[in-house]
Design a protein around this motif. Sequence first.
Motif, mmCIF file in Angstrom:
data_model
loop_
_atom_site.group_PDB
_atom_site.id
_atom_site.type_symbol
_atom_site.label_atom_id
_atom_site.label_comp_id
_atom_site.label_asym_id
_atom_site.label_seq_id
_atom_site.Cartn_x
_atom_site.Cartn_y
_atom_site.Cartn_z
ATOM 1 N N LEU A 167 15.733 40.247 -42.025
ATOM 2 C CA LEU A 167 16.324 38.933 -42.229
ATOM 3 C C LEU A 167 17.407 39.092 -43.285
ATOM 4 N N SER A 168 18.557 38.487 -43.056
ATOM 5 C CA SER A 168 19.633 38.589 -44.028
ATOM 6 C C SER A 168 20.557 37.391 -43.896
ATOM 7 N N ILE A 169 20.863 36.790 -45.040
ATOM 8 C CA ILE A 169 21.820 35.683 -45.082
ATOM 9 C C ILE A 169 23.115 36.121 -45.754
ATOM 10 N N ASP A 170 22.977 36.752 -46.924
ATOM 11 C CA ASP A 170 24.131 37.190 -47.703
ATOM 12 C C ASP A 170 23.994 38.693 -47.951
ATOM 13 N N SER A 171 23.738 39.086 -49.183
ATOM 14 C CA SER A 171 23.509 40.501 -49.485
ATOM 15 C C SER A 171 22.021 40.847 -49.461
ATOM 16 N N ASP A 172 21.183 39.851 -49.250
ATOM 17 C CA ASP A 172 19.736 40.052 -49.183
ATOM 18 C C ASP A 172 19.345 40.773 -47.898
ATOM 19 N N LYS A 173 18.269 41.539 -47.960
ATOM 20 C CA LYS A 173 17.704 42.200 -46.778
ATOM 21 C C LYS A 173 16.188 42.163 -46.918
ATOM 22 N N THR A 174 15.524 41.493 -45.985
ATOM 23 C CA THR A 174 14.072 41.371 -45.994
ATOM 24 C C THR A 174 13.516 42.060 -44.766
ATOM 25 N N ASP A 175 12.693 43.093 -44.977
ATOM 26 C CA ASP A 175 12.167 43.851 -43.840
ATOM 27 C C ASP A 175 10.800 43.315 -43.427
ATOM 28 N N GLU A 176 10.252 43.925 -42.393
ATOM 29 C CA GLU A 176 8.998 43.463 -41.799
ATOM 30 C C GLU A 176 7.845 43.491 -42.791
ATOM 31 N N GLU A 178 7.911 43.391 -46.099
ATOM 32 C CA GLU A 178 8.066 42.387 -47.151
ATOM 33 C C GLU A 178 7.784 40.986 -46.617
ATOM 34 N N LEU A 179 8.235 40.715 -45.393
ATOM 35 C CA LEU A 179 7.960 39.416 -44.779
ATOM 36 C C LEU A 179 6.463 39.235 -44.570
ATOM 37 N N GLN A 180 5.780 40.295 -44.097
ATOM 38 C CA GLN A 180 4.336 40.233 -43.893
ATOM 39 C C GLN A 180 3.617 39.938 -45.208
ATOM 40 N N ASN A 181 4.030 40.595 -46.278
ATOM 41 C CA ASN A 181 3.409 40.371 -47.586
ATOM 42 C C ASN A 181 3.612 38.932 -48.048
ATOM 43 N N ALA A 182 4.817 38.398 -47.813
ATOM 44 C CA ALA A 182 5.099 37.018 -48.219
ATOM 45 C C ALA A 182 4.243 36.028 -47.441
ATOM 46 N N ALA A 246 14.224 40.563 -55.436
ATOM 47 C CA ALA A 246 15.071 39.972 -56.476
ATOM 48 C C ALA A 246 16.443 39.583 -55.946
ATOM 49 N N VAL A 247 16.957 40.337 -54.957
ATOM 50 C CA VAL A 247 18.281 40.006 -54.411
ATOM 51 C C VAL A 247 18.224 38.653 -53.697
ATOM 52 N N ASN A 286 1.113 45.269 -21.694
ATOM 53 C CA ASN A 286 0.344 46.214 -22.506
ATOM 54 C C ASN A 286 1.056 46.574 -23.802
ATOM 55 N N GLN A 287 2.377 46.504 -23.804
ATOM 56 C CA GLN A 287 3.149 46.915 -24.968
ATOM 57 C C GLN A 287 3.716 45.732 -25.758
ATOM 58 N N TYR A 288 3.472 44.515 -25.277
ATOM 59 C CA TYR A 288 4.084 43.360 -25.938
ATOM 60 C C TYR A 288 3.534 43.163 -27.346
ATOM 61 N N LYS A 289 4.436 42.938 -28.280
ATOM 62 C CA LYS A 289 4.083 42.575 -29.647
ATOM 63 C C LYS A 289 4.946 41.389 -30.045
ATOM 64 N N VAL A 290 4.380 40.482 -30.799
ATOM 65 C CA VAL A 290 5.147 39.320 -31.248
ATOM 66 C C VAL A 290 6.309 39.798 -32.114
ATOM 67 N N PRO A 291 7.547 39.444 -31.788
ATOM 68 C CA PRO A 291 8.669 39.843 -32.639
ATOM 69 C C PRO A 291 8.613 39.103 -33.969
ATOM 70 N N ARG A 292 8.791 39.823 -35.053
ATOM 71 C CA ARG A 292 8.721 39.193 -36.366
ATOM 72 C C ARG A 292 10.047 38.602 -36.812
ATOM 73 N N CYS A 293 11.093 38.943 -36.086
ATOM 74 C CA CYS A 293 12.403 38.344 -36.335
ATOM 75 C C CYS A 293 13.073 38.131 -34.983
ATOM 76 N N VAL A 294 13.543 36.924 -34.723
ATOM 77 C CA VAL A 294 14.146 36.616 -33.425
ATOM 78 C C VAL A 294 15.589 36.177 -33.611
#
Length: 325
Positions: A167-176, A178-182, A246-247, A286-294
């Motif tokens: 996920l990114s809006i500006d200079s931020d970058k949030t990965d899977e 970190e999102l899961q932890n949040a 922090a970013v 069999n391989q489907y996983k919920v996408p965490r970012c769409v």
Amino acid sequence: MAQTLKPDPELANLIARECSEENWKRIITRIWPNTKYLDVIVTGAMAQYIPTLDYYSGGLPLACTMYASSECYFGLNLSPICNPSDVSYTIMPNMGYFEFLPHDDASHDSPSRLIDLADVELGKSYELVLTAYSGLCRYRVGDILQVTGFHNSAPQFRFVRRKNVLLSIDSDKTDEAELQNAVERASALLGEFNTTVAEYTSFADTRSIPGHYVVYWELLMKDACNAPTSEALRQCCLAMEESLNAVYRQGRVADHSIGPLEIRVVKSGTFEELMDYAISRGASINQYKVPRCVTFTPITELLDSRVESVHFSPAEPHWTPDRRR
């Protein structure tokens, strides 16, 4: 088939009776009382399902036995009944030729030389690269793994996350990860309502200025008479923001380049509809996983059409500038 399988009206009545109950707690052991454990995958983003599995199984042991994909079997968990947070997979070098790209979060876009299986280092993270018997040559699987130890000479890895889920809006970058932890930290606030987050996904909404993170939650409410309040869900938004890097928090507080995080609660069954839609477009069940970012517009439109309530972070997260000498 009729010669092998015989009707069992007593079992059919048991299943119908148990499944007609409103409370599905321990439903697995109520229907299959001899169940000893669940063979599951609860590493990485799949850790979200642990509370749900505990609820339906009555706390049966969760066994993570193997690390595999449709391309290849990669490794085995030699301690399958260990705590899910301690799961490590021992790579099976006979299943393919494995190489590894060093993964540095500070410069993960920079090209790196490939590392052989025998040369990985304890504590470091890598992206898995596979050459398989089926013909794949140096195929980037897209998994980020961390070396946790060695069994004899075979490296053992912990699955960290999928690559390029950002996920990114500006200079931020949030990965899977970190999102899961949040999500985990925020969903803890729902404990007093006997509610958990059954499924979630997200997207970076840049249609307004400033853009903001949108997180879709499907809730599992174990007591319909004690639903989470709007204030509780707003506090969940803030808890998620406090958990992000922090970013991101600087963009919210100092730069005002990121708007308040938004949680959209969707109707029960929404993520099943999302899976049905993906399968209708050719995804493997069999391989489907919920996408965490769409980002695909038809998917966000489907999710938005099932929204029951919308909640925004009520305040800015904590952030203080680094002091430089």
